[in-house]
Design a protein around this motif. Structure first.
Motif, PDB file in Angstrom:
ATOM      1  N   ILE A 436       0.849  -1.190   0.000  1.00  0.00           N
ATOM      2  CA  ILE A 436       0.000   0.000   0.000  1.00  0.00           C
ATOM      3  C   ILE A 436       0.883   1.238   0.000  1.00  0.00           C
ATOM      4  O   ILE A 436       1.698   1.429   0.903  1.00  0.00           O
ATOM      5  CB  ILE A 436      -0.931   0.009   1.227  1.00  0.00           C
ATOM      6  N   ARG A 437       0.721   2.079  -1.015  1.00  0.00           N
ATOM      7  CA  ARG A 437       1.539   3.291  -1.143  1.00  0.00           C
ATOM      8  C   ARG A 437       0.938   4.483  -0.413  1.00  0.00           C
ATOM      9  O   ARG A 437       1.645   5.362   0.063  1.00  0.00           O
ATOM     10  CB  ARG A 437       1.705   3.640  -2.630  1.00  0.00           C
ATOM     11  N   ALA A 438      -0.376   4.548  -0.313  1.00  0.00           N
ATOM     12  CA  ALA A 438      -1.023   5.659   0.382  1.00  0.00           C
ATOM     13  C   ALA A 438      -2.403   5.200   0.823  1.00  0.00           C
ATOM     14  O   ALA A 438      -2.977   4.262   0.268  1.00  0.00           O
ATOM     15  CB  ALA A 438      -1.130   6.882  -0.524  1.00  0.00           C
ATOM     16  N   ILE A 439      -2.937   5.889   1.845  1.00  0.00           N
ATOM     17  CA  ILE A 439      -4.234   5.542   2.413  1.00  0.00           C
ATOM     18  C   ILE A 439      -5.015   6.829   2.622  1.00  0.00           C
ATOM     19  O   ILE A 439      -4.453   7.846   3.026  1.00  0.00           O
ATOM     20  CB  ILE A 439      -4.084   4.837   3.777  1.00  0.00           C
ATOM     21  N   ALA A 440      -6.319   6.756   2.372  1.00  0.00           N
ATOM     22  CA  ALA A 440      -7.180   7.907   2.659  1.00  0.00           C
ATOM     23  C   ALA A 440      -8.519   7.401   3.155  1.00  0.00           C
ATOM     24  O   ALA A 440      -9.079   6.447   2.604  1.00  0.00           O
ATOM     25  CB  ALA A 440      -7.369   8.774   1.418  1.00  0.00           C
ATOM     26  N   GLN A 441      -9.021   8.049   4.222  1.00  0.00           N
ATOM     27  CA  GLN A 441     -10.348   7.713   4.742  1.00  0.00           C
ATOM     28  C   GLN A 441     -11.007   8.984   5.232  1.00  0.00           C
ATOM     29  O   GLN A 441     -10.417   9.734   6.014  1.00  0.00           O
ATOM     30  CB  GLN A 441     -10.259   6.704   5.883  1.00  0.00           C
ATOM     31  N   GLY A 442     -12.217   9.218   4.765  1.00  0.00           N
ATOM     32  CA  GLY A 442     -12.941  10.405   5.196  1.00  0.00           C
ATOM     33  C   GLY A 442     -13.525  10.225   6.585  1.00  0.00           C
ATOM     34  O   GLY A 442     -13.690   9.106   7.072  1.00  0.00           O
ATOM     35  N   ALA A 443     -13.861  11.332   7.220  1.00  0.00           N
ATOM     36  CA  ALA A 443     -14.431  11.280   8.564  1.00  0.00           C
ATOM     37  C   ALA A 443     -15.782  10.572   8.564  1.00  0.00           C
ATOM     38  O   ALA A 443     -16.213  10.056   9.592  1.00  0.00           O
ATOM     39  CB  ALA A 443     -14.567  12.694   9.115  1.00  0.00           C
ATOM     40  N   SER A 444     -16.468  10.549   7.416  1.00  0.00           N
ATOM     41  CA  SER A 444     -17.764   9.866   7.352  1.00  0.00           C
ATOM     42  C   SER A 444     -17.621   8.359   7.452  1.00  0.00           C
ATOM     43  O   SER A 444     -18.586   7.650   7.720  1.00  0.00           O
ATOM     44  CB  SER A 444     -18.465  10.208   6.031  1.00  0.00           C
ATOM     45  N   GLU A 445     -16.417   7.839   7.221  1.00  0.00           N
ATOM     46  CA  GLU A 445     -16.097   6.405   7.304  1.00  0.00           C
ATOM     47  C   GLU A 445     -16.900   5.574   6.314  1.00  0.00           C
ATOM     48  O   GLU A 445     -17.110   4.387   6.514  1.00  0.00           O
ATOM     49  CB  GLU A 445     -16.312   5.869   8.719  1.00  0.00           C
ATOM     50  N   LYS A 446     -17.335   6.177   5.218  1.00  0.00           N
ATOM     51  CA  LYS A 446     -18.042   5.414   4.190  1.00  0.00           C
ATOM     52  C   LYS A 446     -17.074   4.807   3.177  1.00  0.00           C
ATOM     53  O   LYS A 446     -17.463   3.980   2.359  1.00  0.00           O
ATOM     54  CB  LYS A 446     -19.036   6.307   3.437  1.00  0.00           C
ATOM     55  N   ASN A 447     -15.831   5.240   3.220  1.00  0.00           N
ATOM     56  CA  ASN A 447     -14.870   4.840   2.194  1.00  0.00           C
ATOM     57  C   ASN A 447     -13.476   4.725   2.810  1.00  0.00           C
ATOM     58  O   ASN A 447     -13.050   5.595   3.557  1.00  0.00           O
ATOM     59  CB  ASN A 447     -14.885   5.897   1.076  1.00  0.00           C
ATOM     60  N   ILE A 448     -12.811   3.629   2.499  1.00  0.00           N
ATOM     61  CA  ILE A 448     -11.388   3.501   2.812  1.00  0.00           C
ATOM     62  C   ILE A 448     -10.683   3.255   1.481  1.00  0.00           C
ATOM     63  O   ILE A 448     -10.968   2.270   0.797  1.00  0.00           O
ATOM     64  CB  ILE A 448     -11.087   2.330   3.762  1.00  0.00           C
ATOM     65  N   SER A 449      -9.795   4.174   1.115  1.00  0.00           N
ATOM     66  CA  SER A 449      -9.106   4.093  -0.175  1.00  0.00           C
ATOM     67  C   SER A 449      -7.636   3.749   0.038  1.00  0.00           C
ATOM     68  O   SER A 449      -6.981   4.325   0.903  1.00  0.00           O
ATOM     69  CB  SER A 449      -9.214   5.421  -0.931  1.00  0.00           C
TER      70      SER A 449
END
Length: 824
Positions: A436-449
């Motif tokens: 995994i090169r990078a991770i992003a997750q919004g505060a809404s927790e609907k998406n983990i990229s």
């Protein structure tokens, strides 16, 4: 009203157009219908290609236009034949009108392309005009067919209904004006069916604009919102949104109900069934959006709504975006200084570069953004120019693009406040070597990229789908080298046990490739294990290096390389495979008994890349000798001494040799029954037993080399010279020597056993006489035995005993290691 949109595949042929109109006719029985249509499948791409060819001075655009015209003319002929029939007198006139319209529109397209060719330039405005003809052609034709079918239908020009700005290519909609125009048109037209071209609109000057590729969905959503429709239906070639892309995941399944937010996330992250902007207009009005299959209209599809029924599923779907480039802005000069993020995003915005993903370290030392690969070069130039002063002063590093990447995203409303989802995601990917090169997750927790290598997308999505949607099933992919005596027995066992493994253990074990020294048989969907011998004989030739690259290139999840050979070259590829997170199950003793540094490297790679390296059959066929030893040491016990009979071959030979038959004959029997190595001298010389005690000593924690093991051979030196036949000849010639060994042991009331010993860091193997009452005395047939003396087992050893040779037994040991590796 209802709005039904039909995509390019749904109107790609005359047959498909009839199916679409039948769906519309049924819907019109309930309420008026707006039928939004795309161009015939592939038309827009062909028009773009023609325009670009013309701009490049390539006269081949004319052939493209001729082919397009012929395709549309064929559709007219099939849908509106020139000759009338007894039941339909409108056909000749409709055919003539459609032909005339077709000729006129293709005349305009040809003139437009001729102008592009003459100028050598294709502006976005001209391209929008050129692309619009795809939807204009299809919608006029479909409206004509609807009328001939006696449907109360009219053609409605989307350019007169949808108002946009003049940003050609991806125009922005003026919703207020659009609603006014739609309301006015509705008031003046009472037809039950409107046939509307999707994708196209017009600016305030009446100039044609487009809404972006996939914009027909958006057209339908805009009209649904303007009409406050009771439902928006998107008719396509799949039965709704899927848990994953079915082209990548065979076991993907439709999602029956989903929220607007989840659908928006999935469509943004590459779910091809829905154009991302489509959701916003209907979400604002609370209009249900139903995704249906034109070719299976009775399938439920996916219903997108405000509050879908609650589901226990934590994750709704898995999706991906390819062609991603990461841009990393970093430097100590950023720490604690406000405004860097603002400047970064403003620089990208000035170049109209869309940012797909953002992540920043808590130290503020770096900011990472993801953009489309085609935007990487202008993005890098814009950012380097913006921060030129800081870069020159050394406070910030020049922007570093990382290419050939993709995003894989988990999406689901229920992920919120649900612990363990990220851990499960990272664990599943890590166990399969997906970095995994990078991770992003919004505060809404609907998406983990997660950002990963583009080459790993297929494997990653399958791994995650298995983890989150197929908890009862795990696919295991085997690459088997060496279908000889043991290998063929292994394949027989796998064939017999496949259904049992799936039912009882949830393991879908597939043999993807079988290779020998000459050929390689491959099928990524799993080989037929009843027909492989004949198919392998006809398979292409392949070297070991090519076979290694095949395993790596296939990049399948839960891959296991099974080495059922004694080939040193085969053992040499283990490191390459482990470094790619391919598990190793080795019957081959060469690697584990090689130089200690190499042995330690393989163990280290196995740990580092979460790839099992199992070799239980190196010592005692299917006996759990190494497994037992590992359990002892892992639990903190210390092995002080080992005494063992580790050669089923030698035990068989000395249990069957009583002087009534020549020693050489007994050895031949052992070889015939499959108890020896292909070269029996490896067994009788003691070198094979030496390898086994070396492996056990190493597994017990001892740093030891083969050269440190004392080997006391009972064979006369002449027996070890020449080839295998010379070996048998010499054994026959030295029968008196073997008879003397037997007679001496018998006279003393003892038995001959070839014993391996380890104690206090020293190891030796050799022929011994053991007396009645010794643990080795009654060892029968081809059995092996190991006595472990440890800190816990001081006076009474821990004994592992059982059959230690034979193709069937050894194959079952390899099979057991495969299952261990599969379940880790």
């Amino acid at each position: 009203m209802q709005v039904l949109k039909f995509g390019g595949t749904s109107v790609a042929s005359a047959e498909n157009i009839r199916k679409s109109l039948a769906i519309v006719a049924r819907a019109a029985e309930r309420a008026p219908v707006v039928m939004v249509v795309s161009a015939l499948g592939g038309t827009t791409d062909a028009l773009i290609g023609a325009g670009r060819a013309a701009a490049a001075g390539d006269a081949g655009y004319r052939d493209t236009l001729l082919q397009l015209a012929a395709r549309h003319r064929t559709a007219v002929q099939e849908l509106l034949p020139a000759a009338h029939t007894a039941v339909q007198e409108l056909l000749p006139a409709a055919h003539t009108a459609a032909e005339g319209q077709l000729v006129a529109q293709f005349g305009e397209v040809t003139s437009l392309c001729n102008g592009i060719f003459a100028l050598g330039e294709l502006s976005t405005r001209t391209l929008d005009k050129l692309m619009s003809y795809g939807e204009l052609l299809s919608s006029h034709l479909i409206a004509s067919v609807a009328k001939v079918q006696s449907l109360d239908a009219i053609w409605a020009d989307a350019r007169q209904l949808i108002r946009t700005n003049s940003r050609f290519g991806t125009a922005e909609v003026d919703m207020a004006t659009t609603e006014e125009k739609v309301a006015a048109f509705k008031a003046e037209n009472l037809a039950k069916i409107w046939v509307v071209p999707g994708f196209i609109a017009a600016d305030a000057h009446g100039t044609t604009t487009t809404l972006g590729r996939g914009g027909s969905d958006y057209t339908a959503a805009l009209l649904a919102a303007a009409l406050d429709a009771e439902v928006l239906e998107i008719w396509t070639d799949v039965s709704g949104m899927m848990t994953a892309d079915p082209r990548l995941v065979r076991s993907a399944r439709p999602i029956a109900h989903i929220s607007y937010q989840e659908a928006m996330e999935l469509s943004h992250f590459g779910a091809k069934v829905l154009y991302p902007p489509t959701i916003q207009p209907v979400m604002q009005r609370g209009i249900p959006l139903w995704i249906k299959n034109t070719f299976a209209p009775d399938d439920y599809g996916t219903l997108v709504e405000v509050e879908p029924p609650r589901t226990p599923a934590v994750v709704q779907g898995i999706s991906s975006i390819g062609n991603l480039t990461l841009l990393n802005l970093e430097g100590s000069g950023m720490v604690g200084i406000p405004g860097f993020s603002k400047r970064l995003f403003e620089a990208l915005a000035r170049e109209r570069i869309n940012v797909i993903l953002i992540t920043q370290s808590s130290s503020e030392h770096s900011i990472c953004v993801g953009v489309n690969a085609q935007d990487a070069a202008p993005a890098q130039l814009a950012v380097d120019e913006e921060f030129a002063t800081e870069i020159a002063a050394g406070r910030i590093e020049p922007l570093r693009p990382e290419t050939d990447l993709a995003i894989v995203a988990l999406v689901g409303e229920n992920m919120k406040n649900h612990p363990g989802i990220s851990g499960k995601l990272f664990g599943a990917l890590g166990q399969n070597g997906v970095n995994i090169r990078a991770i992003a997750q919004g505060a809404s927790e609907k998406n983990i990229s997660t950002v990963i290598r583009a080459a790993d997308v297929r494997k990653a999505i399958n791994v995650l789908h298995e983890a989150f949607f197929e908890a009862t099933k795990k696919q295991v992919n085997l690459f088997i080298l060496g279908p000889g005596n043991v290998g063929s027995k292994l394949l027989e066992q796998l064939a017999r046990q496949q259904s049992h493994l799936l039912e009882k253990l949830g393991l879908q074990v597939r043999v993807v490739a079988i290779a020998n020294s000459r050929h390689c048989l491959v099928d990524e969907n799993g080989l037929d294990l009843t027909a492989w011998p004949e198919e392998l004989a006809q398979a292409p030739a392949q070297t070991l290096e090519e076979f290694t690259q095949l395993i790596i290139a296939r990049n399948l999840r839960n891959s296991i390389f099974v080495d059922v050979t004694a080939n040193p070259a085969a053992a040499s590829i283990y490191a390459d495979l482990l470094a790619k997170s391919v598990a190793i199950v080795a019957c081959n003793k060469v690697a584990a008994s090689s130089d200690y540094a190499h042995y330690a490297k393989l163990k280290s790679l196995s740990k580092e890349f979460n790839a099992s390296y199992l070799f239980e059959t190196n010592v005692g066929a299917a006996l759990p000798i190494i497994g037992t030893l590992n359990d002892l040491t892992r639990s903190g016990d210390v092995v002080r001494r080992m005494e063992a009979v580790l050669s089923g071959t030698l035990n068989f030979v000395f249990n069957n040799y009583d002087g009534s038959r020549p020693f050489a004959e007994v050895v031949r029997q052992a070889q015939a029954e499959g108890y020896t190595e292909p070269d029996p001298r490896l067994d009788l010389s003691g070198s094979d037993v030496a390898r086994k005690i070396l492996i056990l000593a190493r597994e017990a924690g001892q740093v030891m080399e083969m050269s440190e093991i004392e080997i006391d051979t009972f064979l006369p030196p002449a027996c070890l010279e020449g080839d295998v036949e010379a070996f048998y000849t010499q054994m026959a010639a030295h029968e008196a020597h073997f008879r003397a060994l037997y007679d001496a042991a018998t006279a003393a009331g003892k038995r001959l056993k070839f014993v391996a010993r380890y104690a206090d860091g020293h190891a030796a193997v050799g022929l011994q006489t053991v007396a009645l009452g010794h643990d080795l005395y009654d060892l029968r047939g081809k059995d092996n035995v190991v006595l472990f003396y440890t800190d816990r087992y001081v006076d009474q050893p821990l004994v592992v005993k059982g059959a230690g040779a034979g193709a069937e037994v050894t194959a079952s040991g390899v099979f057991a290691d495969i299952i261990r590796a599969a379940r880790l």
